[in-house]
Design an enzyme around this catalytic site. Structure first.
Site, PDB file in Angstrom:
ATOM      1  N   CYS A  47     -61.393 -37.544  -9.186  1.00 24.42           N
ATOM      2  CA  CYS A  47     -61.464 -35.638 -10.032  1.00 24.42           C
ATOM      3  C   CYS A  47     -62.044 -34.721  -8.931  1.00 24.42           C
ATOM      4  O   CYS A  47     -63.313 -34.804  -8.008  1.00 24.42           O
ATOM      5  CB  CYS A  47     -62.816 -36.137 -10.787  1.00 24.42           C
ATOM      6  SG  CYS A  47     -62.658 -34.613 -11.963  1.00 24.42           S
ATOM      7  N   CYS A  94     -64.783 -35.346 -21.333  1.00 15.73           N
ATOM      8  CA  CYS A  94     -64.241 -33.822 -20.425  1.00 15.73           C
ATOM      9  C   CYS A  94     -64.787 -33.109 -21.406  1.00 15.73           C
ATOM     10  O   CYS A  94     -63.624 -32.227 -21.681  1.00 15.73           O
ATOM     11  CB  CYS A  94     -63.125 -33.985 -20.080  1.00 15.73           C
ATOM     12  SG  CYS A  94     -62.782 -33.346 -18.328  1.00 15.73           S
ATOM     13  N   CYS A 142     -69.785 -36.480 -17.038  1.00 12.45           N
ATOM     14  CA  CYS A 142     -69.255 -36.844 -15.319  1.00 12.45           C
ATOM     15  C   CYS A 142     -69.593 -37.914 -14.920  1.00 12.45           C
ATOM     16  O   CYS A 142     -68.862 -39.552 -14.296  1.00 12.45           O
ATOM     17  CB  CYS A 142     -69.454 -35.521 -14.214  1.00 12.45           C
ATOM     18  SG  CYS A 142     -68.530 -34.319 -14.563  1.00 12.45           S
ATOM     19  N   CYS A 148     -67.950 -40.764 -16.139  1.00  6.75           N
ATOM     20  CA  CYS A 148     -66.652 -40.863 -16.681  1.00  6.75           C
ATOM     21  C   CYS A 148     -66.312 -41.230 -15.946  1.00  6.75           C
ATOM     22  O   CYS A 148     -66.234 -41.470 -14.419  1.00  6.75           O
ATOM     23  CB  CYS A 148     -66.221 -39.121 -15.952  1.00  6.75           C
ATOM     24  SG  CYS A 148     -64.403 -39.755 -15.809  1.00  6.75           S
ATOM     25  N   GLU A 172     -51.848 -34.696 -38.504  1.00  5.27           N
ATOM     26  CA  GLU A 172     -51.572 -33.614 -37.239  1.00  5.27           C
ATOM     27  C   GLU A 172     -51.648 -31.905 -37.579  1.00  5.27           C
ATOM     28  O   GLU A 172     -52.104 -31.081 -37.408  1.00  5.27           O
ATOM     29  CB  GLU A 172     -50.013 -34.117 -37.303  1.00  5.27           C
ATOM     30  CG  GLU A 172     -49.899 -34.786 -36.045  1.00  5.27           C
ATOM     31  CD  GLU A 172     -51.517 -34.767 -34.529  1.00  5.27           C
ATOM     32  OE1 GLU A 172     -51.359 -33.621 -34.084  1.00  5.27           O
ATOM     33  OE2 GLU A 172     -51.915 -35.497 -34.163  1.00  5.27           O
TER      34      GLU A 172
HETATM   35  S1  SF4 Z   1     -65.391 -36.440 -14.076  1.00  3.10           S
HETATM   36 FE1  SF4 Z   1     -63.971 -34.819 -13.944  1.00  3.10          FE
HETATM   37  S2  SF4 Z   1     -62.669 -36.392 -15.575  1.00  3.10           S
HETATM   38 FE2  SF4 Z   1     -64.462 -37.448 -15.943  1.00  3.10          FE
HETATM   39  S3  SF4 Z   1     -65.451 -35.723 -17.454  1.00  3.10           S
HETATM   40 FE3  SF4 Z   1     -66.146 -34.726 -15.693  1.00  3.10          FE
HETATM   41  S4  SF4 Z   1     -64.808 -32.945 -14.741  1.00  3.10           S
HETATM   42 FE4  SF4 Z   1     -64.050 -34.440 -16.881  1.00  3.10          FE
END
Ligand code: SF4
Length: 333
Positions: A210, A194, A201, A204, A41
């Site tokens: 989102c 992200c 996205c 994701c 850290e």
């Molecule tokens: S979908 Fe939303 S949470 Fe996922 S990477 Fe894209 S912006 Fe980030």
């Protein structure tokens, strides 16, 4: 500001399958957990993971436990830290290790206010340690975590009170009881999926819920560091033994405690006579971009508070900023 109740499960399931193999991620029962987390850290503050790994390995190779580290001299710690920058962190690490060993029997306190008594440990690090070491329901809100939440809500960072957001959603966020993993998973998710630029996205697993992904009016990010430009003159006393005179008493705030020749903000009217110009080069420290004019003078006499140091070999800590000066000056020999 309500978050989807599946968010922790989804982030954890992504993390379980994709987390990086980092040397400080030891098992939850490992006796090294506190030491490794504390060390990483401190090292990771303002420094990237790939830069930290070799330093972390060097430290844990040389100082195998928190107790061993706590008994070493500051000089030794600073020498091993050389090149990682922000040396105050190294001093705070040693002071925190001493306090933990001497006052807390080498254990991390369980109360956040107690943890914050460790030198150099603020809100973010205290929360990270509390979650990582004690599995407490807490989130360490760093830049990565802020970005994930701002995107999911598609709201500007300045419009979100993160403390309130976490409090409001705590039953959902900590429902898995895997709090220590969740602290890390969120940061890892922000760093790898992200991301600041080009979030992934399409792959994701949060994209259905989102708001950033699903909105035609996406919030904008202004992440670019604004660098301040400043002109400095550096005056180097050197001698025929390939030595340079350095002091720690320069009055330049962000360079305090560095071994340096005399450094001054450029003032053309007060420019010193009898100094030879050597070179002009750029160097950056945190958000300051320095335009440096380097001057030199061969001399056997040096001002008070200065000492001679070898340009080639030194036992003391010479930060990379000063080493750059050595490099320029060494062409004179
Ligand atoms: S979908 Fe939303 S949470 Fe996922 S990477 Fe894209 S912006 Fe980030």
């Amino acid at each position: 500001m309500h978050l989807n109740s599946n968010l922790p499960k989804k982030i954890l399931s992504w993390y379980d399958n994709n987390k990086r193999n980092l040397p400080w991620r030891v098992s939850k029962k490992s006796p090294k957990k506190l030491y490794y987390r504390l060390l990483s850290e401190f090292m990771l503050q303002q420094t990237q993971v790939k830069t930290v790994i070799p330093y972390f390995n060097k430290f844990t190779e040389k100082f195998k436990t928190l107790e061993i580290l706590s008994k070493r001299k500051e000089k030794e710690i600073l020498k091993l830290w050389e090149g990682l920058g922000y040396y105050r962190r190294a001093r705070n690490l040693l002071a925190s290790a001493k306090l933990l060993v001497q006052e807390y029997n080498s254990k991390l306190p369980k109360e956040i206010n107690e943890i914050k008594k460790l030198p150099g440990v603020g809100d973010y690090t205290a929360n990270a340690l509390l979650g990582l070491v004690h599995n407490r329901p807490t989130i360490a809100v760093d830049g990565n975590v802020k970005r994930v939440f701002t995107r999911i809500l598609n709201k500007r960072e300045s419009k979100i009170n993160f403390e309130k957001l976490i409090e409001l959603n705590k039953n959902k966020l900590f429902s898995t009881k895997r709090n220590s993993d969740f602290v890390e998973a969120l940061m890892e998710f922000g760093a790898l999926i992200c991301k600041p630029k080009d979030p992934k996205c399409n792959i994701c697993n949060l994209n259905k819920n989102c708001k950033y992904f699903n909105s035609s009016k996406k919030i904008k990010f202004f992440e670019k560091k604004v660098l301040k430009n400043k002109d400095y003159d550096i005056f180097c006393y050197i001698n025929k033994k390939k030595q340079i005179a350095l002091t720690k008493k320069n009055n330049v705030g962000f360079l305090n405690e560095f071994h340096l020749p005399e450094i001054k903000e450029t003032n053309i009217e007060l420019r010193k006579k009898n100094w030879k110009f050597l070179s002009n080069y750029k160097n950056s420290i945190s958000n300051i971009k320095l335009n440096i004019n380097l001057y030199y003078k061969f001399s056997n006499k040096i001002p008070l508070n200065f000492n001679w140091y070898s340009i080639e070999k030194n036992k003391v800590l010479i930060p990379s900023f000063t080493k750059k000066i050595f490099k320029q000056v060494s062409i004179l020999f």
